[in-house]
Motif scaffolding. Structure first.
Motif, PDB file in Angstrom:
ATOM      1  N   VAL A 276       1.015  -1.787  -0.450  1.00 30.65           N
ATOM      2  CA  VAL A 276      -0.144   0.168  -0.077  1.00 30.65           C
ATOM      3  C   VAL A 276       0.878   1.298  -0.038  1.00 30.65           C
ATOM      4  O   VAL A 276       2.223   0.902   0.514  1.00 30.65           O
ATOM      5  CB  VAL A 276      -0.773   0.260   0.976  1.00 30.65           C
ATOM      6  N   CYS A 277       0.369   2.268  -0.770  1.00 26.63           N
ATOM      7  CA  CYS A 277       0.828   3.467  -0.769  1.00 26.63           C
ATOM      8  C   CYS A 277       0.829   4.333   0.683  1.00 26.63           C
ATOM      9  O   CYS A 277      -0.928   4.797   0.518  1.00 26.63           O
ATOM     10  CB  CYS A 277       1.327   3.711  -2.279  1.00 26.63           C
ATOM     11  N   SER A 278       1.116   5.141   1.094  1.00 23.11           N
ATOM     12  CA  SER A 278       1.600   6.321   1.853  1.00 23.11           C
ATOM     13  C   SER A 278       1.589   7.624   1.755  1.00 23.11           C
ATOM     14  O   SER A 278       0.824   8.969   2.432  1.00 23.11           O
ATOM     15  CB  SER A 278       1.230   6.322   3.367  1.00 23.11           C
ATOM     16  N   SER A 279       2.583   7.752   0.566  1.00 20.86           N
ATOM     17  CA  SER A 279       3.398   9.204   0.663  1.00 20.86           C
ATOM     18  C   SER A 279       3.370   8.710  -1.361  1.00 20.86           C
ATOM     19  O   SER A 279       3.975   8.005  -1.628  1.00 20.86           O
ATOM     20  CB  SER A 279       4.445   9.198   1.160  1.00 20.86           C
ATOM     21  N   LEU A 280       2.247   9.668  -1.821  1.00 21.81           N
ATOM     22  CA  LEU A 280       2.132   9.724  -3.132  1.00 21.81           C
ATOM     23  C   LEU A 280       3.015  11.181  -3.695  1.00 21.81           C
ATOM     24  O   LEU A 280       1.951  12.361  -3.528  1.00 21.81           O
ATOM     25  CB  LEU A 280       0.385   9.652  -3.781  1.00 21.81           C
ATOM     26  N   TRP A 281       4.018  11.155  -4.808  1.00 21.10           N
ATOM     27  CA  TRP A 281       4.242  12.150  -5.879  1.00 21.10           C
ATOM     28  C   TRP A 281       3.114  12.607  -7.093  1.00 21.10           C
ATOM     29  O   TRP A 281       3.273  11.172  -7.664  1.00 21.10           O
ATOM     30  CB  TRP A 281       5.264  12.429  -6.076  1.00 21.10           C
ATOM     31  N   ARG A 300      -3.552   6.478   6.482  1.00 19.92           N
ATOM     32  CA  ARG A 300      -3.496   5.301   6.584  1.00 19.92           C
ATOM     33  C   ARG A 300      -2.868   4.924   5.029  1.00 19.92           C
ATOM     34  O   ARG A 300      -2.061   4.680   4.721  1.00 19.92           O
ATOM     35  CB  ARG A 300      -4.926   4.712   6.598  1.00 19.92           C
ATOM     36  N   TRP A 301      -3.838   4.971   3.692  1.00 19.88           N
ATOM     37  CA  TRP A 301      -3.033   4.180   2.234  1.00 19.88           C
ATOM     38  C   TRP A 301      -4.300   5.099   2.067  1.00 19.88           C
ATOM     39  O   TRP A 301      -5.063   5.307   1.339  1.00 19.88           O
ATOM     40  CB  TRP A 301      -2.778   3.193   1.658  1.00 19.88           C
ATOM     41  N   PHE A 302      -3.759   4.844   0.082  1.00 22.82           N
ATOM     42  CA  PHE A 302      -4.615   6.214  -0.677  1.00 22.82           C
ATOM     43  C   PHE A 302      -4.992   4.725  -1.625  1.00 22.82           C
ATOM     44  O   PHE A 302      -4.404   3.712  -2.330  1.00 22.82           O
ATOM     45  CB  PHE A 302      -3.498   6.173  -1.610  1.00 22.82           C
ATOM     46  N   VAL A 307      -6.596   9.252  -4.055  1.00 23.67           N
ATOM     47  CA  VAL A 307      -5.527  10.227  -5.690  1.00 23.67           C
ATOM     48  C   VAL A 307      -6.644  10.543  -6.555  1.00 23.67           C
ATOM     49  O   VAL A 307      -5.535  11.866  -6.780  1.00 23.67           O
ATOM     50  CB  VAL A 307      -4.703   8.589  -6.119  1.00 23.67           C
ATOM     51  N   ILE A 308      -7.220  10.134  -7.277  1.00 24.16           N
ATOM     52  CA  ILE A 308      -8.601  10.966  -7.732  1.00 24.16           C
ATOM     53  C   ILE A 308      -8.901  12.450  -7.144  1.00 24.16           C
ATOM     54  O   ILE A 308      -8.372  13.696  -7.411  1.00 24.16           O
ATOM     55  CB  ILE A 308      -9.460  10.476  -8.129  1.00 24.16           C
TER      56      ILE A 308
END
Length: 509
Positions: A276-281, A300-302, A307-308
């Motif tokens: 799972v991803c918790s930080s997103l560029w 928590r997670w994306f 994301v949208i």
């Protein structure tokens, strides 16, 4: 085991040079990467003026007035070093990244195949030079620590090879500062032990008794007894996703709708890898060539909808100078999905809260839902701040710094903004004031604070805690003193006096 270390000097500077900000700088300009008010790394041009790592920013600017300073970004360093690790892994397997700009790997097998240890370094150096990393340095030794020190003393593009069994002799002449343990090395130098050879000459028993386990570990490094093995990294899968639009889109809702399939595929790829991803560029390119990048974090997670939402919020905040041509998702922090798996009876109240808040943010906007965080400060009102739900706490006033005049624990539960009127009387029935020495003019005997209808006797009190804030600024200077008062009914209050006026700042519940 024979180990080879690859060192890329001034890696944070190199990483910044590869970004749009770094490319816009004049060629040959002195550059320093700053962290916590000190120089973290600097370019050779800056070093020619006397700028060094660890130098305070003000001193560095005094030595080089033309110095260009940029904040250190550890995430940028890691992302920029990832291609370097991938290139090294094409020649040798099992590479360990010590930190961005420095990696180690086993070299014996590759040396047999390529004809020697210097030949391995020459092959990797040539590959990295084509990639745009020319000044790489290599070191080979029996231990990882000696290999790293050998790399630091090699010429650009060259390899320093320490013969088998020669680690101790090579390390003996190095200063104790290479251990990178400031407290220990300062003590060693005051004891007259200035080189690793001097430190290694001590008996192991004496070192353990005097310096403890950390000193014993450093002593093993100093005498060439480093037998740590290479902990190979697992090459990450490429989870980056890119969506291009032809023709470019100008409306936010069009961009969000067109990205739905890409966002769902991005989250599905992570789920297939049990991540799972918790930080997103999120990087948004428009037709004019402008690139808007932002790091988004999630409590928590994306999910795909999250994301949208981040893309929509980023476009709304930055605006669209021209039509959006490309949107790119790059995961920054990944974690095992098992760490977030719901229990047998569900995820609990936290999950329900998170889902509800995410829906509110999606409907009302990112800034419409906030959470309270703790900042540094003297008064209860100064210590509280709000950030958008799910955003990291960045900037602000650090809590750990000393705040003279700060109230002792516990903190009050109810803070009044603005403060409510208050009255504090002494034994004679006159109002208590604050003296020039920061003391009360009399003992508080009765008071009325907050929502109290009538004054009550003072059961107990503590203070005062004087604070002379911004005394250097005539317009913003403020001098006050705070006291804790307990009424006869058991209620506790925080009151403050400035001049002859009292006010109620908070209540202890």
């Amino acid at each position: 085991m024979r180990a080879m270390a690859l060192w890329c000097p001034d890696w944070p500077v190199h990483a910044i040079r590869q970004t749009a900000v770094g490319e816009a700088l004049p060629p040959g300009s002195p550059l320093a990467v700053v962290s916590a008010g000190a120089v973290y790394a600097c370019s050779p041009e800056a070093r020619s003026f006397g700028v060094r790592r660890g130098l305070r920013l003000r001193d560095a600017q005094a030595r080089c007035p033309e110095l260009v300073t940029l904040d250190h970004d550890p995430g940028l360093d890691r992302r920029a070093f990832e291609p370097v690790l991938a290139i090294v892994e094409e020649t040798v397997p099992q590479v360990q990244s010590v930190r961005p700009g420095l990696c180690v790997f086993r070299v014996r097998g590759a040396a047999r195949y390529l004809g020697g240890e210097p030949e391995v370094a020459a092959v990797i150096a040539e590959q990295l030079a084509h990639f745009g990393v020319p000044e790489t340095r290599f070191g080979v030794a029996d231990g990882l620590f000696a290999a790293q020190q050998a790399a630091r003393r090699a010429d650009p593009g060259e390899c320093t090879v320490i013969t088998e069994g020669g680690d101790a002799a090579f390390l003996a002449g190095l200063p104790v500062t290479v251990l990178e343990q400031p407290a220990l090395t300062d003590l060693l130098r005051r004891l007259g032990l200035r080189t690793l050879g001097d430190f290694a000459s001590l008996s192991e028993r004496d070192v353990v008794n005097r310096f403890g386990p950390e000193g014993a570990a450093a002593h093993r490094l100093a005498r060439g007894g480093d037998r740590r093995t290479v902990t190979a990294r697992i090459p990450p899968r490429d989870f980056e996703r890119t969506q291009s639009f032809e023709p470019a889109l100008t409306r936010i809702d069009e961009v969000a709708f067109s990205l739905r399939a890409t966002a769902e595929a991005f989250v599905a790829d992570l789920a297939d890898a049990q991540l799972v991803c918790s930080s997103l560029w999120v990087a948004i390119h428009d037709e004019s060539g402008h690139v808007g990048e932002r790091l988004w974090r999630h409590p928590r997670w994306f999910r795909a909808a999250d994301v949208i939402d981040r893309v929509r919020w980023q476009l709304a905040a930055e605006g669209t100078r021209a039509g959006v041509s490309t949107v790119r998702f790059v995961p920054e922090d990944l974690a095992a999905a098992g760490n977030f798996t719901e229990t047998l009876w569900g995820g609990g109240s936290d999950d329900r809260i998170q889902r509800a808040v995410s829906k509110l943010q999606g409907s009302l906007g990112r800034e419409a839902v906030v959470s309270v965080v703790l900042h540094g400060g003297r008064t209860p009102a100064d210590r509280q701040a709000t950030v958008a739900w799910g955003d990291p706490v960045t900037g602000g006033r650090p809590v750990a710094r000393p705040w003279p005049g700060q109230l002792p624990a516990p903190a009050p539960a109810t803070v009044y903004a603005p403060p409510l009127p208050a009255t504090v009387l002494g034994p004679t029935g006159r109002s208590v004031t604050i003296t020039d020495r920061g003391r009360l003019s009399g003992t508080p005997t009765r008071f009325r604070a907050g929502t109290m209808r009538e004054s009550q006797p003072v059961h107990a009190w503590a203070g005062p805690w004087p604070a002379d804030e911004r005394w250097w600024d005539g317009d913003r200077a403020h001098r006050a003193a705070r006291c804790q008062l307990v009424a006869a009914d058991g209620s506790a209050w925080l009151v403050a006096v400035s001049g002859d006026e009292w006010c109620t700042e908070a209540r202890y519940d």
